[in-house]
Design an enzyme around this catalytic site. Structure first.
Site, PDB file in Angstrom:
ATOM      1  N   ARG A  77     128.820 -51.414 -20.923  1.00 22.86           N
ATOM      2  CA  ARG A  77     127.395 -51.655 -20.654  1.00 22.86           C
ATOM      3  C   ARG A  77     126.673 -51.036 -21.843  1.00 22.86           C
ATOM      4  O   ARG A  77     126.629 -49.824 -21.980  1.00 22.86           O
ATOM      5  CB  ARG A  77     126.964 -50.989 -19.354  1.00 22.86           C
ATOM      6  CG  ARG A  77     127.781 -51.445 -18.127  1.00 22.86           C
ATOM      7  CD  ARG A  77     127.142 -50.947 -16.847  1.00 22.86           C
ATOM      8  NE  ARG A  77     128.081 -50.840 -15.742  1.00 22.86           N
ATOM      9  CZ  ARG A  77     128.359 -51.830 -14.876  1.00 22.86           C
ATOM     10  NH1 ARG A  77     127.791 -52.986 -14.981  1.00 22.86           N
ATOM     11  NH2 ARG A  77     129.215 -51.627 -13.893  1.00 22.86           N
ATOM     12  N   ILE A 132     132.354 -59.149  -9.447  1.00 16.89           N
ATOM     13  CA  ILE A 132     132.900 -59.189  -8.081  1.00 16.89           C
ATOM     14  C   ILE A 132     131.782 -59.316  -7.046  1.00 16.89           C
ATOM     15  O   ILE A 132     132.025 -59.650  -5.903  1.00 16.89           O
ATOM     16  CB  ILE A 132     133.765 -57.946  -7.771  1.00 16.89           C
ATOM     17  CG1 ILE A 132     132.944 -56.663  -7.804  1.00 16.89           C
ATOM     18  CG2 ILE A 132     134.966 -57.864  -8.689  1.00 16.89           C
ATOM     19  CD1 ILE A 132     133.639 -55.472  -7.137  1.00 16.89           C
ATOM     20  N   ASP A 133     130.528 -59.052  -7.471  1.00 14.13           N
ATOM     21  CA  ASP A 133     129.424 -58.993  -6.505  1.00 14.13           C
ATOM     22  C   ASP A 133     128.943 -60.357  -5.989  1.00 14.13           C
ATOM     23  O   ASP A 133     128.222 -60.426  -4.994  1.00 14.13           O
ATOM     24  CB  ASP A 133     128.231 -58.254  -7.110  1.00 14.13           C
ATOM     25  CG  ASP A 133     128.492 -56.767  -7.246  1.00 14.13           C
ATOM     26  OD1 ASP A 133     129.501 -56.293  -6.686  1.00 14.13           O
ATOM     27  OD2 ASP A 133     127.688 -56.080  -7.903  1.00 14.13           O
ATOM     28  N   LEU A 259     139.141 -49.873  -6.493  1.00 13.64           N
ATOM     29  CA  LEU A 259     140.313 -50.698  -6.147  1.00 13.64           C
ATOM     30  C   LEU A 259     139.920 -52.173  -6.159  1.00 13.64           C
ATOM     31  O   LEU A 259     140.704 -53.040  -6.541  1.00 13.64           O
ATOM     32  CB  LEU A 259     140.730 -50.384  -4.711  1.00 13.64           C
ATOM     33  CG  LEU A 259     141.904 -49.505  -4.394  1.00 13.64           C
ATOM     34  CD1 LEU A 259     142.108 -49.466  -2.901  1.00 13.64           C
ATOM     35  CD2 LEU A 259     143.149 -50.046  -5.070  1.00 13.64           C
TER      36      LEU A 259
HETATM   37  O1  F6P Z   1     130.679 -55.002 -11.106  1.00 15.25           O
HETATM   38  C1  F6P Z   1     129.809 -54.810 -10.040  1.00 15.25           C
HETATM   39  C2  F6P Z   1     130.018 -53.453  -9.493  1.00 15.25           C
HETATM   40  O2  F6P Z   1     131.367 -53.317  -9.097  1.00 15.25           O
HETATM   41  C3  F6P Z   1     129.118 -53.078  -8.341  1.00 15.25           C
HETATM   42  O3  F6P Z   1     129.514 -53.611  -7.122  1.00 15.25           O
HETATM   43  C4  F6P Z   1     129.161 -51.593  -8.416  1.00 15.25           C
HETATM   44  O4  F6P Z   1     128.058 -51.009  -7.837  1.00 15.25           O
HETATM   45  C5  F6P Z   1     129.176 -51.337  -9.887  1.00 15.25           C
HETATM   46  O5  F6P Z   1     129.765 -52.464 -10.463  1.00 15.25           O
HETATM   47  C6  F6P Z   1     129.902 -50.095 -10.281  1.00 15.25           C
HETATM   48  O6  F6P Z   1     129.853 -49.977 -11.663  1.00 15.25           O
HETATM   49  P1  F6P Z   1     130.634 -48.870 -12.487  1.00 15.25           P
HETATM   50  O7  F6P Z   1     132.060 -49.273 -12.520  1.00 15.25           O
HETATM   51  O8  F6P Z   1     130.021 -48.902 -13.834  1.00 15.25           O
HETATM   52  O9  F6P Z   1     130.431 -47.596 -11.753  1.00 15.25           O
END
Ligand code: F6P
Length: 328
Positions: A77, A132-133, A259
């Site tokens: 990111r 995945i969301d 996971l």
């Molecule tokens: O990719 C989406 C997601 O898995 C969300 O569901 C989750 O809140 C977020 O990414 C977590 O992100 P990171 O792995 O940067 O903590």
């Protein structure tokens, strides 16, 4: 934007990884090769674009990856890509490799970056929904959702066994910072007593009533599936709040976490990703730029980045209501 001669296509993955991203990269590389075009992989998302981590990927490089989770291109990111200086450096990197267009695989943030970049530099971009969301407008499903969902359901099924044996109430948190798709579908698929998602308001009182109703009809254990972005808090907070109103029950919390982001992609995700990868390349070669590719009702569709970013994609109210009825 005028039609260009597109010969060199770059591809990157950005944001949270999703099972099936590799299959999408493979789809891009092999479709491009079929049309005698060259593909360059950008390693580490937009951050890699800024740093110039760009390398040619050939047909053989994407062999033996269709079944692998994660992303061979790595992901990130990028904060720097939010700045005009960062984007300028990214543009220079692309120029240095004579890249004519770029395909980005990711979620909303990924599309936003692509939209800004394409407008700023008049540069052809295409987006593929990978998260995945499942919360990206312009496609019925996003890459990784089906796999993550099956991982979540598998976990809930296992928790069900122990919840049943011990007559406990389990609060199971699944991923979805802003989205309840995984929680809703996992909740329906695993026969949960309660489902808490950001897109529906359910009070703790209502949840307690649901659990009590089950107890009254002799159901001694309950499973409550909660999206991490639920407004009243995650599984830990909800379990505590429920226990305050209903002290007689034994509660347990289980947070499934990352996971859900790993593992071999399901066949559904592999096929979806392959189709989207191929469609993104075809779009560029046909002169369609700055859109997100998606599949709606089994048809490939293209949605303007602006629309894909600004329109919210939410679970259908009818599905939420159905879940309520079935969980009685
Ligand atoms: O990719 C989406 C997601 O898995 C969300 O569901 C989750 O809140 C977020 O990414 C977590 O992100 P990171 O792995 O940067 O903590």
């Amino acid at each position: 934007m005028k039609t260009r001669n597109i010969d060199r296509i770059a591809v990157l993955t950005s944001g949270g990884d999703a099972p099936g991203m590799n299959a999408a990269i493979r789809g891009v590389v092999r479709t491009a090769a079929f049309h005698n075009k060259h593909v360059y992989g950008i390693y580490g998302g937009y951050e890699g674009m800024i740093k110039g981590s760009i390398k040619r990927i050939e047909t053989n490089d994407v062999g033996n990856i269709i079944h692998r989770g994660g992303t061979m291109l790595k992901t990130a990111r990028s904060k720097d890509f939010y700045t005009p200086e960062g984007r300028q450096r990214a543009y220079e990197s692309l120029q240095a490799h004579d890249i004519d267009a770029c395909i980005v695989i990711g979620g909303n943030g990924t599309y936003t970056g692509a939209d800004v970049f394409s407008k700023e530099f008049d540069f052809p971009m295409m987006g593929i929904p990978g998260t995945i969301d499942n919360d990206i407008f312009g496609s019925d499903f996003t890459i990784g959702f089906d796999t993550a969902l099956n991982t979540a359901v598998d976990a809930v099924d296992k928790i069900r066994d122990t919840a049943d044996s011990h007559s406990r109430v389990f609060f199971i948190e699944v991923m979805g910072r802003h989205s309840g798709y995984i929680a809703l579908h996992a909740g329906i698929g695993s026969g949960a007593t309660g489902i808490l998602i950001p897109e529906a308001d359910k009070t703790i009182e209502e949840l307690v009533a649901q659990i009590k109703k089950g107890h009254k009809r002799g159901k001694l254990f309950s499973l409550v599936v909660i999206a991490e972005g639920n407004k009243n808090g995650g599984a830990t907070e909800i379990a505590k709040a429920v226990n305050e109103l209903y002290a007689e029950i034994e509660t347990k919390v289980s947070i499934i976490g990352h996971l859900q982001r790993g593992g071999a992609p399901s066949c559904h995700d592999r096929v979806l990703a392959s189709r989207l990868g191929a469609a993104a390349v075809r779009a560029l070669l046909e002169g369609t730029y700055n859109k997100a590719v998606g599949i709606i009702n089994n048809q490939v569709v293209y949605t303007e980045f602006e629309k894909a970013i600004s329109e919210a994609k939410k679970p259908k109210q009818s599905l939420i209501q159905m879940a309520e009825i079935l969980s009685m």
